[in-house]
Design a protein around this motif. Structure first.
Motif, PDB file in Angstrom:
ATOM      1  N   TYR A 111      -9.721   9.457  -4.809  1.00  0.00           N
ATOM      2  CA  TYR A 111     -10.143   8.084  -4.530  1.00  0.00           C
ATOM      3  C   TYR A 111      -9.912   7.173  -5.739  1.00  0.00           C
ATOM      4  O   TYR A 111      -9.731   5.961  -5.582  1.00  0.00           O
ATOM      5  N   SER A 112      -9.911   7.740  -6.941  1.00  0.00           N
ATOM      6  CA  SER A 112      -9.758   6.932  -8.153  1.00  0.00           C
ATOM      7  C   SER A 112      -8.311   6.506  -8.392  1.00  0.00           C
ATOM      8  O   SER A 112      -8.067   5.516  -9.080  1.00  0.00           O
ATOM      9  N   VAL A 113      -7.343   7.261  -7.878  1.00  0.00           N
ATOM     10  CA  VAL A 113      -5.939   6.913  -8.137  1.00  0.00           C
ATOM     11  C   VAL A 113      -5.295   6.155  -6.982  1.00  0.00           C
ATOM     12  O   VAL A 113      -4.147   5.726  -7.095  1.00  0.00           O
ATOM     13  N   TYR A 114      -6.010   6.003  -5.866  1.00  0.00           N
ATOM     14  CA  TYR A 114      -5.496   5.218  -4.743  1.00  0.00           C
ATOM     15  C   TYR A 114      -6.347   3.968  -4.575  1.00  0.00           C
ATOM     16  O   TYR A 114      -7.581   4.051  -4.516  1.00  0.00           O
ATOM     17  N   PRO A 115      -5.719   2.787  -4.500  1.00  0.00           N
ATOM     18  CA  PRO A 115      -6.483   1.551  -4.311  1.00  0.00           C
ATOM     19  C   PRO A 115      -7.112   1.496  -2.930  1.00  0.00           C
ATOM     20  O   PRO A 115      -6.757   2.271  -2.029  1.00  0.00           O
ATOM     21  N   LEU A 116      -8.032   0.542  -2.754  1.00  0.00           N
ATOM     22  CA  LEU A 116      -8.805   0.446  -1.518  1.00  0.00           C
ATOM     23  C   LEU A 116      -7.915   0.361  -0.284  1.00  0.00           C
ATOM     24  O   LEU A 116      -8.179   0.999   0.729  1.00  0.00           O
TER      25      LEU A 116
END
Length: 474
Positions: free
Chosen positions: A130-135
């Motif tokens: 989740y931290s390396v993919y934007p919303l």
């Protein structure tokens, strides 16, 4: 889009990063069900009853449930790359011990060490992705993790059944060792620290309350199958566990540095998502534990063939994951989740009426229908809940979700097995064995019906999700 930067601003290959994390999460999840169809073989090998063999699966989920609250603090205070490598190290060690185990105690010990690695992977793996993919690309994360969370547990019984029919049960773990070793080595080169570190003092009383509370609670449910619901160990474990867990929650709300920030539950969507996650996980993991037993004890299928009955469902889940990820990013996620729960329910109800003569192809198709529904529920509802949280709470939201998911899996599996055994024993008039197929079938009917009830509750809960476009995409 494959290049990202770590906490130090250095670029790295996001594709390789994602592959390594997914391999680790695959190993963690396949181990949930990898011994499902191996139960009869292990019972014969170690001369143990089903209630004891159950601990090989229940203890795995139990330890992950106990440790998961601490993983939120670890994710905030330690390098995410270091945590992942430690997790893979525990997995390698535990799997090696299982491979060489020559007693039930040794095998159980290896499984528990595996579970330590699984707990770390469950907490940090999701947070890293989740931290390396934007919303706007979280649907992609949902699809990728959907492949893992749906495909791995479904492949587990088929894989172990194939191994048992052709080799011996030790090789279930031996075949996994090269995959784990490759993931460990690739992690040294492909992983980066991507979760922001917010150092805080570890509150040891919270750690002890979490471990003792969840441990006692899960132990109470786990021994129901052997001791019955009125046994003092069952009632004492559940009562003490509930009190300690309540104390743990109260403490997190009243100290400055909680190991699990309960503010995540202030978001209504997140609360609903956690409830649906827990219910759907019981309906999935518990069901996958009971169904192979029905196929082997009532239908007389081999471990391999009972596992093969689940493979179509696994393929459906894998094929649908990219679709559900796209729908999540571009359309209305809550409506998809509600439809998925309804499909799971419709695929479950007929199992409450199966007989010893029900065509196997019918069982396969019904299971595939359930898998179709599950692919539209589990990861989308997790992602929907995470999306409403600010970045600094993602690790805590992930840990809270995993805590509920694994705890529900352990408790749900224990309850379903207990219900099945108690009903079968009552109908047989004694401890039901393979010589009492009708009594066993009666137990399976009640267990499957209980799963349907849980899905109805989940569906009613999902009606509270907003279907407004803005909120649906969060």
């Amino acid at each position: 889009m494959t290049r990202s930067v770590d906490n130090a601003g250095r670029p790295f290959n996001r594709t390789l990063f994602t592959i390594v994390v997914l391999i680790g999460m695959f190993a963690s999840n396949i181990n949930q069900t990898i011994l499902a169809v191996a139960q009869p073989t292990l019972m014969q090998a170690f001369h143990i009853p089903a209630s004891s063999a159950q601990w090989l699966s229940t203890s795995y989920s139990l330890i992950i449930g106990v440790m998961t609250p601490v993983t939120a603090w670890l994710a905030d205070n330690k390098s995410s790359k270091t945590l992942f490598e430690w997790a893979m190290g525990f997995f390698l060690l535990g799997t090696t011990l299982c491979y060489f185990a020559n007693s039930f105690a040794a095998l159980l010990g290896g499984r528990m060490i595996q579970a330590v690695g699984g707990a770390l992977l469950a907490g940090i793996g999701t947070t890293m992705l989740y931290s390396v993919y934007p919303l706007g690309q979280r649907g992609t994360v949902s699809a990728l993790m959907g492949l893992v969370f749906g495909l791995a547990p479904a492949i587990g019984p088929t894989f172990s059944g194939w191994v048992i029919d052709r080799f011996e049960w030790h090789d279930i773990f031996g075949i996994l060792l090269p995959l784990l070793a490759v993931a460990f080595v690739l992690g040294l080169y492909g992983l980066r620290s991507v979760v922001m570190v917010n150092r805080a003092k570890l509150d040891w009383p919270s750690v002890f309350l979490s471990a003792l509370g969840f441990g006692s609670l899960l132990y109470g449910f786990a021994v129901v199958g052997t001791r019955g619901w009125l046994d003092w160990q069952v009632l004492g474990g559940i009562f003490c566990g509930a009190v300690l867990v309540a104390w743990f929650v109260w403490r997190q709300l009243h100290i400055a540095t909680p190991i699990l920030k309960m503010t995540i539950f202030k978001a209504p969507t997140y609360r609903i998502a956690v409830v649906i996650t827990a219910l759907s996980q019981i309906a999935f993991a518990g069901f996958e534990f009971v169904l192979p037993l029905y196929l082997q004890t009532v239908r007389g299928l081999s471990a391999m063939n009972s596992g093969m009955c689940l493979i179509l469902g696994a393929l459906v889940n894998a094929a649908m994951s990219p679709v559900t990820g796209y729908v999540f990013d571009h359309y209305n996620a809550p409506r998809m989740i509600k439809a998925g729960l309804l499909i799971m329910l419709l695929g479950t109800i007929p199992f409450a009426f199966v007989t010893a003569q029900t065509p196997v192809v019918t069982v396969v198709l019904l299971y595939a229908i359930r898998s179709l529904g599950f692919s539209a529920v589990q990861m989308p509802i997790t992602t929907l809940g995470i999306n409403v949280l600010p970045p600094e709470l993602i690790s805590h939201g992930s840990s809270g979700n995993n805590m509920m998911r694994y705890t529900a899996s352990a408790i749900g599996t224990a309850i379903l097995i207990s219900v099945q055994q108690n009903v079968a024993n009552t109908q047989a008039g004694h401890v039901a064995t393979l010589a009492d197929p009708q009594a066993l079938l009666g137990g399976y009917h009640v267990a499957f019906a209980l799963v349907a009830v849980l899905l109805i509750i989940a569906l009613v809960t999902a009606l509270r999700l907003s279907t407004k476009d803005k909120e649906a995409r969060a």
